[in-house]
Design an enzyme around this catalytic site. Structure first.
Site, PDB file in Angstrom:
ATOM      1  N   LYS A 131       0.756  -1.234  -0.103  1.00 27.94           N
ATOM      2  CA  LYS A 131       0.093   0.011   0.095  1.00 27.94           C
ATOM      3  C   LYS A 131       0.837   1.206   0.086  1.00 27.94           C
ATOM      4  O   LYS A 131       0.805   2.162  -0.844  1.00 27.94           O
ATOM      5  CB  LYS A 131      -0.704   0.024   1.408  1.00 27.94           C
ATOM      6  CG  LYS A 131      -1.917   1.330   1.158  1.00 27.94           C
ATOM      7  CD  LYS A 131      -2.610   1.504   2.568  1.00 27.94           C
ATOM      8  CE  LYS A 131      -1.804   2.270   3.310  1.00 27.94           C
ATOM      9  NZ  LYS A 131      -2.597   2.857   4.409  1.00 27.94           N
ATOM     10  N   CYS A 198     -19.545   7.557   0.951  1.00 28.60           N
ATOM     11  CA  CYS A 198     -19.599   6.121   0.974  1.00 28.60           C
ATOM     12  C   CYS A 198     -18.941   5.529   2.229  1.00 28.60           C
ATOM     13  O   CYS A 198     -18.085   4.830   2.257  1.00 28.60           O
ATOM     14  CB  CYS A 198     -19.278   5.315  -0.477  1.00 28.60           C
ATOM     15  SG  CYS A 198     -19.477   3.740  -0.517  1.00 28.60           S
ATOM     16  N   CYS A 205     -26.347   7.143   1.029  1.00 31.01           N
ATOM     17  CA  CYS A 205     -26.636   6.536  -0.404  1.00 31.01           C
ATOM     18  C   CYS A 205     -27.741   7.489  -1.092  1.00 31.01           C
ATOM     19  O   CYS A 205     -27.696   7.738  -2.329  1.00 31.01           O
ATOM     20  CB  CYS A 205     -27.339   5.431  -0.403  1.00 31.01           C
ATOM     21  SG  CYS A 205     -26.017   3.791  -0.090  1.00 31.01           S
ATOM     22  N   CYS A 208     -25.440  10.082  -2.995  1.00 34.18           N
ATOM     23  CA  CYS A 208     -24.374   9.377  -3.710  1.00 34.18           C
ATOM     24  C   CYS A 208     -24.572   9.655  -4.902  1.00 34.18           C
ATOM     25  O   CYS A 208     -25.578   9.374  -5.850  1.00 34.18           O
ATOM     26  CB  CYS A 208     -24.480   8.067  -3.522  1.00 34.18           C
ATOM     27  SG  CYS A 208     -22.938   7.114  -4.579  1.00 34.18           S
TER      28      CYS A 208
END
Length: 223
Positions: A131, A198, A205, A208
């Protein structure tokens, strides 16, 4: 496919999310780069500081350290206790101070006091994984790499764009389907998107911008 969902279009999704995240603070490593802290060493140190630490804490912590020492030679001249005092706002600060000091000393002793865009070298440092390496290679070195943190992992799996159990598996899955032009940008976009829209619990939602494309995998409750 649910009747009310459009076929997933990553180009449309990226365009919409670019606009949606404009009001939010940038992902911290990209913000650091914009402020001039964009060498591979600075970006790697910042990523180490960021582990289990929020962007809101990491950003001023890294800047505080770099105000005192921003090169491997400068950090190597400090003691572990001195580094720890400068980064103690982050999680696991003493262990990270030792890790940062060890990297700086090794760069001075073995690599002329510089960290280049060397993936193998970064991965050889204790505690540095894919990462952080990919984020450094993407942000500092302008190479097409995918940095998958918890936000990128959660959001792309929630979309149904990939189906992978871990961030590492998500990175491999994204490499198969995500156009290379988005490899660096996906982290820059999905960190603020994952923090403010999110979210892990009760995603928003109702506001979104990509709900029409999202399969809402695993979402049982939302706002």
């Amino acid at each position: 496919m649910p009747d009310d969902k459009l076929p997933f279009d990553i180009n449309a999704v990226i365009r919409r999310i670019r606009k949606a995240v404009e009001p939010f603070p940038k992902a911290a490593m990209f913000e650091l780069a914009d402020r001039g802290f964009r060498t591979p060493f600075q970006q790697l140190v910042a990523c180490i500081i960021s582990i289990r630490t929020t962007d809101e804490v990491m950003l001023p912590t890294a800047i505080n350290l770099f105000a005192h020492a921003s090169t491997p030679a400068g950090v190597a001249r400090m003691s572990v206790d001195e580094i720890d005092a400068l980064i103690r706002t982050c999680a696991f600060h003493y262990g990270k101070a030792g890790q940062i000091h060890e990297i700086a000393e090794r760069l001075v002793a073995e690599h002329g006091g510089e960290l280049g865009c060397d993936e193998a070298l970064m991965l050889s440092f204790r505690g540095v994984g894919p990462k952080c390496t990919n984020l450094v290679m993407g942000v500092a070195c302008d190479e097409a790499r995918i940095g998958v943190d918890i936000h990128v992992h959660r959001v792309t799996n929630r979309w149904g764009y990939v189906a992978a159990p871990t961030p590492e598996a998500t990175m491999a899955a994204l490499m198969e389907v995500l156009p290379k032009r988005y490899w660096v940008e996906i982290n820059r976009l999905l960190v603020p998107f994952g923090k403010h829209v999110c979210t892990g619990r009760l995603p928003k939602c109702s506001i979104c911008p990509v709900l029409a494309y999202c399969r809402q995998v695993g979402v049982t409750e939302h706002r």
